[in-house]
Enzyme design. Structure first.
Site: not given
Length: 344
Positions: A210, A254
């Site tokens: 990340d 999403h």
């Protein structure tokens, strides 16, 4: 609770009107819930019932106003007003405590943060404009705003971790991860899901990827997974760590439009070993009219970010565009499913 619609409505439609008015009042409840979470009311009640005066004094707020907030939340089962006027925690309210085993507090604070709350109130503008209205309200994209505001970033990332904590164990148990090899969690936040996978598969090694400020807050320091993981700061739009057998993309796609999703998936496709797999872990919007959390979350996504919740067919299309084939969808007993993809 709102009026229930059942059977034939009266000819004058009064029952339907009452129902819709109650629905329009719905925004009051998350406002009250946020106040209670922010003030730590559940923590104050952990030792037992208290009077509103005692609660207000300890929280440093107005007594009469707090009574009104607690009264509203008592109608939703978060608190209970006792016969003597004191308030107590319910079993539901226990989950609002910051020290609960799986606390909802960070997720509540994230979902009701102004960065999501304000755009959600501008659905009409979103429909007229098409897409996110975040820049209209904050002058930049959601993720640029998060990157430039440490307090908002902390709210978002701890909230997402709490959002996932209540599902990680069930999701990890629902899939037959390999007994050995490497699993890479792409956009894996603080690593809560990867930690659960590694605990269930002692022969697996893990990679947490990340942004640098996100992996810095990782939760992989547990003794039982020592020496079996590494944290790799990076940008999944550029590349992902190479050589993993399984690439996990959990609650990430999403947030992004189709083109961006295909870029992430292609990077995983290029990086995985022959015979590897990509696991997209996201809500799969079901057909029909039944309630599903994804349908509500999709409204937040529509107004705040470029992404959306997707159907099974939409996931299949994304994967095909990235050079992958959807092999199956695995239910997990939670809001999310595991969409498994392999080489064509």
């Amino acid at each position: 609770m709102p009026t229930e619609i059942s059977g034939e409505l009266p000819a004058d439609g009064r029952e339907a009107t009452r129902y819709l008015i109650d629905e329009a009042l719905g925004y009051v409840y998350p406002g009250a819930l946020r106040a209670a979470a922010s003030l730590g009311v559940a923590d104050l009640l952990a030792g037992g019932p208290l009077t509103v005066a005692e609660l207000a004094g300890r929280a440093g707020v107005h007594e009469a106003g707090l009574r009104r907030v607690l009264r509203v939340l008592a109608t939703r089962g978060v608190f209970e007003e006792l016969a003597d006027g004191r308030f107590a925690l319910t079993p539901v309210g226990q989950a609002l405590r910051s020290d609960a085993p799986v606390s909802a507090r960070p997720a509540v604070l994230m979902l009701t943060d102004t960065t999501l709350w304000r755009p959600a109130g501008e659905v009409e503008l979103s429909l007229r404009r098409g897409g996110s209205v975040f820049e209209d309200l904050f002058g930049m994209s959601f993720f640029d705003y998060v990157a430039g505001n440490p307090q908002t970033a902390a709210t978002f990332h701890t909230g997402m971790a709490a959002f996932s904590d209540q599902e990680n164990e069930l999701v990890a148990a629902a899939y037959d991860f390999p007994a050995s090899g490497v699993v890479a969690d792409v956009g894996g936040g603080h690593g809560g899901f990867l930690l659960e996978v590694l605990r269930r598969r002692p022969g697996l090694d893990g990679v947490l990827m990340d942004e640098e400020h996100v992996v810095a807050g990782h939760r992989l320091g547990a003794e039982d997974v020592k020496g079996r993981w590494r944290a790799v700061p990076g940008d999944f739009f550029r590349e992902v760590p190479a050589g993993a057998d399984v690439y996990v993309i959990k609650r990430v796609l999403h947030d992004w439009d189709d083109e961006s999703c295909v870029t992430i998936l292609r990077n995983c496709r290029r990086a995985m070993v022959p015979g590897g797999r990509v696991l997209v872990i996201d809500a799969v919007v079901p057909p029909g009219n039944e309630p599903h959390q994804a349908k509500a979350v999709d409204m937040i996504l529509m107004t705040a970010v470029p992404g959306r919740e997707r159907t099974e067919a939409e996931f299949a299309g994304l994967l095909a565009a990235a050079g992958l084939r959807m092999s199956r969808v695995v239910p997990t007993g939670t809001v999310v499913s595991i969409v498994e993809a392999v080489e064509p």
